[in-house]
Structure formats: structure tokens, C-alpha cells
Scaffold this motif. Structure first.
Motif, short mmCIF file in Angstrom:
data_model
loop_
_atom_site.label_atom_id
_atom_site.label_comp_id
_atom_site.label_asym_id
_atom_site.label_seq_id
_atom_site.Cartn_x
_atom_site.Cartn_y
_atom_site.Cartn_z
N ASN A 1 -11.61 47.06 12.16
CA ASN A 1 -11.00 47.57 12.87
C ASN A 1 -10.11 47.90 13.05
OD1 ASN A 1 -13.10 50.00 11.68
ND2 ASN A 1 -14.49 49.33 13.52
N LEU A 2 -9.04 46.30 13.69
CA LEU A 2 -8.47 46.27 14.28
C LEU A 2 -7.66 44.94 13.79
CD1 LEU A 2 -9.87 45.95 18.34
CD2 LEU A 2 -8.36 47.74 17.41
N ILE A 3 -8.42 44.33 13.05
CA ILE A 3 -7.41 42.71 12.89
C ILE A 3 -7.52 43.20 10.90
CG2 ILE A 3 -7.82 40.69 11.80
CD1 ILE A 3 -9.73 40.34 14.47
N ASP A 4 -8.02 43.81 10.25
CA ASP A 4 -7.83 43.50 9.12
C ASP A 4 -6.63 44.75 8.44
OD1 ASP A 4 -9.79 41.91 8.40
OD2 ASP A 4 -11.32 42.65 8.44
N PRO A 5 -6.92 46.08 9.89
CA PRO A 5 -5.80 46.84 8.70
C PRO A 5 -4.34 46.53 9.11
CG PRO A 5 -7.71 47.94 10.30
CD PRO A 5 -7.71 46.52 10.62
N PHE B 1 -25.53 58.21 11.01
CA PHE B 1 -26.04 59.34 12.27
C PHE B 1 -23.90 59.81 12.39
CE2 PHE B 1 -30.03 56.55 13.33
CZ PHE B 1 -30.67 58.48 13.42
N ALA B 2 -23.48 59.11 11.77
CA ALA B 2 -22.00 59.31 11.77
C ALA B 2 -21.20 58.71 13.31
CB ALA B 2 -21.74 60.92 11.97
N ILE B 3 -21.94 57.44 13.00
CA ILE B 3 -21.16 56.79 13.97
C ILE B 3 -20.00 55.74 13.51
CG2 ILE B 3 -21.68 54.24 15.32
CD1 ILE B 3 -24.90 55.04 15.31
N THR B 4 -20.08 55.25 12.13
CA THR B 4 -19.54 54.67 11.11
C THR B 4 -17.43 55.57 11.14
OG1 THR B 4 -19.91 55.51 9.29
CG2 THR B 4 -20.30 52.86 10.20
N ASP B 5 -17.91 57.50 11.72
CA ASP B 5 -16.69 57.94 11.74
C ASP B 5 -15.55 57.72 12.34
OD1 ASP B 5 -18.09 59.10 9.70
OD2 ASP B 5 -18.62 61.12 10.49
N SER B 6 -16.01 57.29 13.57
CA SER B 6 -15.07 56.70 15.13
C SER B 6 -14.79 55.43 14.92
CB SER B 6 -15.14 57.84 15.87
OG SER B 6 -14.82 57.26 16.71
N ARG B 7 -14.02 54.71 15.51
CA ARG B 7 -14.02 53.09 16.00
C ARG B 7 -14.60 52.90 17.10
NH1 ARG B 7 -7.99 52.24 13.14
NH2 ARG B 7 -8.66 52.08 11.53
N TRP B 8 -13.89 54.76 18.53
CA TRP B 8 -14.52 54.57 18.86
C TRP B 8 -16.12 54.31 18.93
CZ3 TRP B 8 -13.34 54.11 24.08
CH2 TRP B 8 -14.34 54.83 25.26
N ARG B 9 -16.51 55.41 18.11
CA ARG B 9 -18.17 55.78 18.46
C ARG B 9 -18.43 54.20 17.51
NH1 ARG B 9 -19.18 60.89 14.96
NH2 ARG B 9 -17.00 61.60 16.10
#
Length: 93
Positions: free
Chosen positions: A66-70, A5-13
Motif C-alpha cells: 500500500n505504501l511502497i509499490d504505488p 470482511f471487507a477489510i481490504t477495501d481500505s488501507r486504514w482497515r
């Protein structure tokens, strides 16, 4: 499934879907407790409660990825820059 569903393309989604799943589980739990009584309510509430627990764990994984590892991936580069070396390779997204 989230990739389909292309959800993983965006952190917001990803975050909105995770929070939406938790909200839906909360609504389901409230509906079960209002609509059913006694043992039936307890038995049926187990399903949404399990889904809520899974959604909570999923949200924690999304936040971590998305927020800790990068920033942790950038740490070696930033330490090298702090030591005065500006010729460093930084990880790319």
C-alpha cells in the motif's frame, strides 16, 4: 478471509487489523506468562509468539503493497514528465 470482511477495501482497515493482531498477540503473551508457570508457560507461549511473527510479516506485506509499490508504479510516468513529456499514461488505482 480479509476480503470476506471487507477489510481490504481500505488501507486504514488493513493497517488497523494488522496492528490489532500484533497487539492481541502481545496481550496473549503477557497473559500466558502471568497465568502460567515454568514449562507450561514456555510451551503455551509458543502459539501466540508464532501468531505475533505472522502478524508482523503480514503488516510488512501490507505496508509494502500500500505504501511502497504505488510510488514505484508512478516512477516511469514521473520520469517522462521530468524529461518534458506531458503526454504520459499514469497507472490508475
Amino acid at each position: 478471509m480479509m476480503d470476506r470482511f471487507a477489510i481490504t477495501d481500505s488501507r486504514w482497515r488493513e493497517t488497523i487489523v494488522a496492528v490489532g493482531l500484533q497487539f492481541a498477540a502481545g496481550i496473549a503473551l503477557a497473559t500466558v506468562t502471568v497465568a502460567l508457570e515454568g514449562t507450561a508457560a514456555i510451551a503455551v507461549a509458543g502459539g501466540p509468539l508464532a501468531l505475533a511473527a505472522i502478524a508482523c510479516f503480514n503488516t510488512a506485506l501490507i505496508i509494502r503493497a500500500n505504501l511502497i509499490d504505488p510510488p514505484r508504479e508512478l516512477e516511469p510516468s514521473t520520469e517522462a514528465v521530468a524529461e518534458g513529456s506531458f503526454n504520459v499514461d499514469s497507472p490508475t488505482a
